[in-house]
Design a protein around this motif. Sequence first.
Motif, PDB file in Angstrom:
ATOM      1  N   VAL A  77       0.855  -1.191   0.000  1.00  0.00           N
ATOM      2  CA  VAL A  77       0.000   0.000   0.000  1.00  0.00           C
ATOM      3  C   VAL A  77       0.888   1.238   0.000  1.00  0.00           C
ATOM      4  CG1 VAL A  77      -1.761   1.280   1.248  1.00  0.00           C
ATOM      5  CG2 VAL A  77      -1.838  -1.216   1.198  1.00  0.00           C
ATOM      6  N   THR A  78       0.724   2.066  -1.017  1.00  0.00           N
ATOM      7  CA  THR A  78       1.526   3.274  -1.155  1.00  0.00           C
ATOM      8  C   THR A  78       0.609   4.467  -1.408  1.00  0.00           C
ATOM      9  OG1 THR A  78       1.819   2.862  -3.525  1.00  0.00           O
ATOM     10  CG2 THR A  78       3.536   2.026  -2.036  1.00  0.00           C
ATOM     11  N   GLN A  93      -3.006   9.182   2.985  1.00  0.00           N
ATOM     12  CA  GLN A  93      -1.985   9.017   1.946  1.00  0.00           C
ATOM     13  C   GLN A  93      -1.827   7.542   1.571  1.00  0.00           C
ATOM     14  OE1 GLN A  93      -0.598  11.745   0.566  1.00  0.00           O
ATOM     15  NE2 GLN A  93      -1.775  13.022   1.978  1.00  0.00           N
ATOM     16  N   GLU A  94      -2.921   6.831   1.451  1.00  0.00           N
ATOM     17  CA  GLU A  94      -2.884   5.426   1.075  1.00  0.00           C
ATOM     18  C   GLU A  94      -3.781   5.202  -0.136  1.00  0.00           C
ATOM     19  OE1 GLU A  94      -4.211   3.302   4.484  1.00  0.00           O
ATOM     20  OE2 GLU A  94      -6.274   4.056   4.379  1.00  0.00           O
ATOM     21  N   GLY A  95      -3.336   4.313  -1.011  1.00  0.00           N
ATOM     22  CA  GLY A  95      -4.092   4.027  -2.216  1.00  0.00           C
ATOM     23  C   GLY A  95      -4.282   2.538  -2.387  1.00  0.00           C
ATOM     24  N   PHE A  96      -5.199   2.170  -3.266  1.00  0.00           N
ATOM     25  CA  PHE A  96      -5.462   0.768  -3.544  1.00  0.00           C
ATOM     26  C   PHE A  96      -4.259   0.109  -4.225  1.00  0.00           C
ATOM     27  CE2 PHE A  96     -10.012   2.242  -3.616  1.00  0.00           C
ATOM     28  CZ  PHE A  96     -10.389   1.538  -2.479  1.00  0.00           C
ATOM     29  N   THR A  97      -4.201  -1.215  -4.136  1.00  0.00           N
ATOM     30  CA  THR A  97      -3.182  -2.001  -4.822  1.00  0.00           C
ATOM     31  C   THR A  97      -3.866  -2.895  -5.852  1.00  0.00           C
ATOM     32  OG1 THR A  97      -3.244  -3.898  -3.300  1.00  0.00           O
ATOM     33  CG2 THR A  97      -1.856  -2.018  -2.689  1.00  0.00           C
ATOM     34  N   GLU A  98      -3.098  -3.805  -6.436  1.00  0.00           N
ATOM     35  CA  GLU A  98      -3.652  -4.719  -7.438  1.00  0.00           C
ATOM     36  C   GLU A  98      -4.271  -5.979  -6.828  1.00  0.00           C
ATOM     37  OE1 GLU A  98      -1.133  -1.897  -9.371  1.00  0.00           O
ATOM     38  OE2 GLU A  98      -0.754  -3.204  -7.656  1.00  0.00           O
ATOM     39  N   THR A  99      -4.293  -6.081  -5.501  1.00  0.00           N
ATOM     40  CA  THR A  99      -4.815  -7.268  -4.827  1.00  0.00           C
ATOM     41  C   THR A  99      -6.201  -6.983  -4.273  1.00  0.00           C
ATOM     42  OG1 THR A  99      -2.546  -7.829  -4.198  1.00  0.00           O
ATOM     43  CG2 THR A  99      -4.316  -9.026  -3.104  1.00  0.00           C
ATOM     44  N   LEU A 100      -7.166  -7.807  -4.651  1.00  0.00           N
ATOM     45  CA  LEU A 100      -8.554  -7.584  -4.249  1.00  0.00           C
ATOM     46  C   LEU A 100      -8.715  -7.638  -2.731  1.00  0.00           C
ATOM     47  CD1 LEU A 100     -11.539  -7.224  -5.037  1.00  0.00           C
ATOM     48  CD2 LEU A 100     -11.708  -9.711  -5.221  1.00  0.00           C
ATOM     49  N   LEU A 151      -8.876  -2.325   2.975  1.00  0.00           N
ATOM     50  CA  LEU A 151      -8.710  -0.877   3.112  1.00  0.00           C
ATOM     51  C   LEU A 151     -10.056  -0.177   3.244  1.00  0.00           C
ATOM     52  CD1 LEU A 151      -5.883  -0.230   0.477  1.00  0.00           C
ATOM     53  CD2 LEU A 151      -5.697  -0.038   2.963  1.00  0.00           C
ATOM     54  N   ILE A 152     -11.066  -0.681   2.537  1.00  0.00           N
ATOM     55  CA  ILE A 152     -12.397  -0.078   2.652  1.00  0.00           C
ATOM     56  C   ILE A 152     -13.028  -0.413   3.988  1.00  0.00           C
ATOM     57  CG2 ILE A 152     -14.710  -0.030   1.648  1.00  0.00           C
ATOM     58  CD1 ILE A 152     -13.453  -0.599  -1.057  1.00  0.00           C
ATOM     59  N   THR A 156      -6.209  -4.619 -10.441  1.00  0.00           N
ATOM     60  CA  THR A 156      -6.109  -3.196 -10.765  1.00  0.00           C
ATOM     61  C   THR A 156      -6.375  -2.378  -9.508  1.00  0.00           C
ATOM     62  OG1 THR A 156      -7.026  -1.370 -12.072  1.00  0.00           O
ATOM     63  CG2 THR A 156      -8.508  -3.171 -11.494  1.00  0.00           C
ATOM     64  N   PRO A 157      -5.683  -1.250  -9.331  1.00  0.00           N
ATOM     65  CA  PRO A 157      -5.925  -0.408  -8.152  1.00  0.00           C
ATOM     66  C   PRO A 157      -7.076   0.575  -8.320  1.00  0.00           C
ATOM     67  CG  PRO A 157      -4.073   0.461  -9.376  1.00  0.00           C
ATOM     68  CD  PRO A 157      -4.513  -0.788 -10.100  1.00  0.00           C
ATOM     69  N   PHE A 158      -7.760   0.568  -9.457  1.00  0.00           N
ATOM     70  CA  PHE A 158      -8.831   1.533  -9.704  1.00  0.00           C
ATOM     71  C   PHE A 158     -10.184   0.856  -9.478  1.00  0.00           C
ATOM     72  CE2 PHE A 158      -5.278   3.368 -11.943  1.00  0.00           C
ATOM     73  CZ  PHE A 158      -5.396   4.716 -11.653  1.00  0.00           C
ATOM     74  N   VAL A 159     -10.981   1.465  -8.605  1.00  0.00           N
ATOM     75  CA  VAL A 159     -12.303   0.956  -8.248  1.00  0.00           C
ATOM     76  C   VAL A 159     -13.355   1.786  -8.965  1.00  0.00           C
ATOM     77  CG1 VAL A 159     -13.927   0.599  -6.350  1.00  0.00           C
ATOM     78  CG2 VAL A 159     -11.491   0.106  -6.025  1.00  0.00           C
ATOM     79  N   LEU A 160     -14.331   1.120  -9.575  1.00  0.00           N
ATOM     80  CA  LEU A 160     -15.409   1.805 -10.277  1.00  0.00           C
ATOM     81  C   LEU A 160     -16.511   2.186  -9.302  1.00  0.00           C
ATOM     82  CD1 LEU A 160     -15.711  -0.469 -13.450  1.00  0.00           C
ATOM     83  CD2 LEU A 160     -14.277   1.540 -13.116  1.00  0.00           C
TER      84      LEU A 160
END
Length: 520
Positions: A138-139, A151-158, A164-165, A264-268
């Motif tokens: 997590v970066t 200052q934390e963002g999603f990663t590629e792991t579900l 995190l949510i 993917t780190p992007f959530v719809l």
Amino acid sequence: MKAKSVTEVSAMRLNLALQDNIDQLQHIFGNSGDLIVRELTFGDTPEVHMAFVYLDGMADRTSVYRLIESISNQAVQEGWTTSTDVLSLSRITIGDIRTQTDFEAIQESILSGETVIFTDRENQAISVDTVGFEHRNVTEPISQTVVRGPQEGFTETLQTNVALIRRKIKDPNLWMEVNPIGRITKTKVAIMYMNGLVKESTLQEVRSRLQRIDIDGILESNYIEEFIQDKTFTVFPTINNSERPDVVAASLLEGRVAILIDGTPFVLLVPALFTQFLQSAEDYYHRSDFGLLRLLRYLAFLISLFGPSTYIAVTTFHQEMLPTALLISLASQREGIPFPAFIEALIMEVTFELLREASIRMPRAIGTAISIVGALVLGQSAVEAGLVSPAMVIVVSITAIAGFIFPSFDIGISARVLRFGFMGLAASFGFYGMFLGMIALVLHLCHLQSFGVPYMSPFAPFSKSDQKDNVIRVPWWKMYTRPDVLVRHNKTRIGGEPQQNGDSGTNGNHQAGNPNGDMK
């Protein structure tokens, strides 16, 4: 005898013979070098033969070794004599376990990083959760940075993204449904929503659209987005995305549905509104400025959309609108320019788009330097060579700067695409063409919907109660209800009676709001 295909073998059930099961499994994987088969023997009379099968790199070796050691110690201590003893699920103390009876389910388990235990003289196997492949930590989010805020963002792991949510929303009403999509990749796609807040019609529509997807592979969230979006032939995004857990948590609390895709780190986020793309997470982490920054973003959107076209229309058709001194200055600058204003602007815009794309593809160490030096050198050289006027360089530069102010990258692409259309209308018909284009644009925006919600809400249809967090943002203690267009029930966000006078009393009299409650 003709050898069976991989598909035929996958549909078969397990045999009683251990070696036959291993041979067929290796046939399914094409004797792949990363398929590890560890065969062990326990007991004396009779012997119990077992095989541990996993994919190297997908399963955690430490977990696999602990699993083998645990079973081996129990076999020695208890003196197993039959294969039935091995299949007792209560003996396995590592990871989640499931019983499998066919090769199709077994291959899915192995491909997911699990370890499958086969036993001789048994036509069933046990899958043990030993997932442990390498993943990014997590970066800080790259595309949506803030000065103040998490200052934390999603990663590629579900699994990491879900955790995190859940760290943000500690409530059992946060429900999640996971289904694989993709005939070959079988990518895990999860939908998360707040039970009791989300509209049932919206939730059913999301499920229905996801179930209709039939494709061989899902590698990124845009695969899903293009399948479930309301309109394909529009430049405006009707589905929002974010790599920030706080933004997703706030959207869930508003009654939206989050779609998480493994890899993917992007959530719809659906439904998506136009105003949502001009709102930043940082709007809710600083003291309320009553919408000054948001008004600046709306102004930047207009500049990015109409900046060059306005200059073209004025200099080509409507010179009488300019003061005489400014008109004389522009005319002297354009003296000797061989191209009309439209071609001049087109050259500069295309050149800047080339520089933008080049700076993205270049290595980070030199990308920024090349883009800055390239823009300065090319702009100055073009003016000195008499190809473009200094005023045009200024207009294109301001337009480019305005295009970088948007919190969402997607809405910036929409403005860039439409900009060229308005430049053509301005060059052909002046302000008359621009006004016709604006009318068509407004009608198109009002016609769009996102999962049954009007795209221009709460502007059209107008909702007075939702204006508190639209162009302006009132203080947190006044945002005591959730958006009307998203939630029908349980609209109250802040308990107690709303404040009647925002200037009365001290800060202690104000109701405390949820800091993630109304972020778009």
